[in-house]
Write a protein that holds these residues in place. Structure first.
Motif, mmCIF file in Angstrom:
data_model
loop_
_atom_site.group_PDB
_atom_site.id
_atom_site.type_symbol
_atom_site.label_atom_id
_atom_site.label_comp_id
_atom_site.label_asym_id
_atom_site.label_seq_id
_atom_site.Cartn_x
_atom_site.Cartn_y
_atom_site.Cartn_z
ATOM 1 N N GLY A 180 19.732 31.509 -24.688
ATOM 2 C CA GLY A 180 18.585 32.329 -25.059
ATOM 3 C C GLY A 180 17.258 31.604 -24.947
ATOM 4 N N LYS A 181 17.243 30.529 -24.143
ATOM 5 C CA LYS A 181 16.015 29.755 -23.958
ATOM 6 C C LYS A 181 15.351 30.143 -22.643
ATOM 7 N N GLU A 182 14.079 29.825 -22.556
ATOM 8 C CA GLU A 182 13.344 30.057 -21.320
ATOM 9 C C GLU A 182 13.869 29.127 -20.238
ATOM 10 N N ALA A 183 13.947 29.618 -19.021
ATOM 11 C CA ALA A 183 14.442 28.815 -17.897
ATOM 12 C C ALA A 183 13.536 27.612 -17.666
ATOM 13 N N TRP A 184 14.147 26.502 -17.258
ATOM 14 C CA TRP A 184 13.372 25.309 -16.917
ATOM 15 C C TRP A 184 13.416 25.112 -15.415
ATOM 16 N N LEU A 185 12.262 25.076 -14.835
ATOM 17 C CA LEU A 185 12.142 24.776 -13.414
ATOM 18 C C LEU A 185 11.279 23.531 -13.306
ATOM 19 N N PRO A 186 11.833 22.443 -12.779
ATOM 20 C CA PRO A 186 11.043 21.207 -12.694
ATOM 21 C C PRO A 186 9.817 21.390 -11.806
ATOM 22 N N LYS A 187 8.719 20.798 -12.230
ATOM 23 C CA LYS A 187 7.475 20.882 -11.485
ATOM 24 C C LYS A 187 7.403 19.757 -10.454
ATOM 25 N N ARG A 188 6.400 19.822 -9.596
ATOM 26 C CA ARG A 188 6.219 18.825 -8.538
ATOM 27 C C ARG A 188 6.065 17.411 -9.088
ATOM 28 N N ASP A 189 5.484 17.287 -10.283
ATOM 29 C CA ASP A 189 5.257 15.957 -10.843
ATOM 30 C C ASP A 189 6.414 15.480 -11.723
ATOM 31 N N GLU A 190 7.497 16.259 -11.783
ATOM 32 C CA GLU A 190 8.639 15.895 -12.615
ATOM 33 C C GLU A 190 9.845 15.402 -11.808
ATOM 34 N N ALA B 161 20.688 28.678 -15.816
ATOM 35 C CA ALA B 161 21.773 29.520 -16.305
ATOM 36 C C ALA B 161 22.166 29.091 -17.713
ATOM 37 N N GLY B 162 22.220 27.785 -17.944
ATOM 38 C CA GLY B 162 22.539 27.275 -19.274
ATOM 39 C C GLY B 162 21.486 27.683 -20.292
ATOM 40 N N CYS B 163 20.235 27.642 -19.875
ATOM 41 C CA CYS B 163 19.150 28.070 -20.769
ATOM 42 C C CYS B 163 19.289 29.546 -21.101
ATOM 43 N N ALA B 164 19.637 30.355 -20.105
ATOM 44 C CA ALA B 164 19.787 31.794 -20.324
ATOM 45 C C ALA B 164 20.894 32.077 -21.333
ATOM 46 N N VAL B 165 22.017 31.352 -21.217
ATOM 47 C CA VAL B 165 23.127 31.527 -22.142
ATOM 48 C C VAL B 165 22.698 31.193 -23.568
#
Length: 161
Positions: free
Chosen positions: A9-19, A3-7
């Motif tokens: 104007g950045k691409e959403a960050w979704l952590p990956k399995r290795d993160e 949500a913060g990224c959207a505000v």
């Protein structure tokens, strides 16, 4: 986070399995679904050796910086810490203990049959940085316990070690 990224104007960050473990959980729920209440067993996560609490800042601070969550002061401290760790790892790799070093053999509890770098010795299961630091021919050693922990864990958990 997204949500913060959207505000901004950045691409959403979704952590990956290795993160992160939350990345494992989200991926499991999306790809495997669930017929019962979901229980994540961290021991079954394929990246569990990478997802340790002692290296969370190493894994996530760069991402936090990229997302605008890590200020300049914290970023500088992070860079100093990991630069010092890299320098010490380089020193351990290039400092050799000779096979005839009786003090080293005594400290390690076994005769050395050929020369070893301090880094190779630190990879041994019953050898830690504190033990290595007693070897006079390997001086100087770090005194900062946080930095010692970083170096020791990076070497012990290194892929292919």
């Amino acid at each position: 986070m997204s949500a913060g990224c959207a505000v901004l104007g950045k691409e959403a960050w979704l952590p990956k399995r290795d993160e992160s473990y939350i990345g494992v959980m989200v991926d499991d729920l999306i790809t495997k679904g669930t017929n019962e209440p979901y229980r994540m067993f961290t021991s079954r996560a394929e990246y569990r050796l990478l997802l340790r609490e002692d290296n969370a800042d190493e894994r996530l601070t760069p991402k936090g910086r990229e997302l605008g969550l890590v200020d300049d002061e914290r970023w500088t401290a992070f860079q100093i810490k990991y630069k010092a760790a890299a320098q010490e790892k380089k020193r351990l790799k290039s400092t050799w203990i000779q096979a005839n070093d009786t003090q080293a053999s005594e400290i390690l509890g076994q005769t050395l049959n050929h020369e070893y770098s301090l880094l190779e010795l630190l990879k041994r299961p019953k050898v830690d940085y504190r033990i290595l630091s007693q070897i006079e021919s390997g001086q100087p050693f770090l005194t900062n316990t946080t930095l010692i922990g970083v170096v020791e864990n990076q070497i012990k958990y290194e892929v292919g070690s």
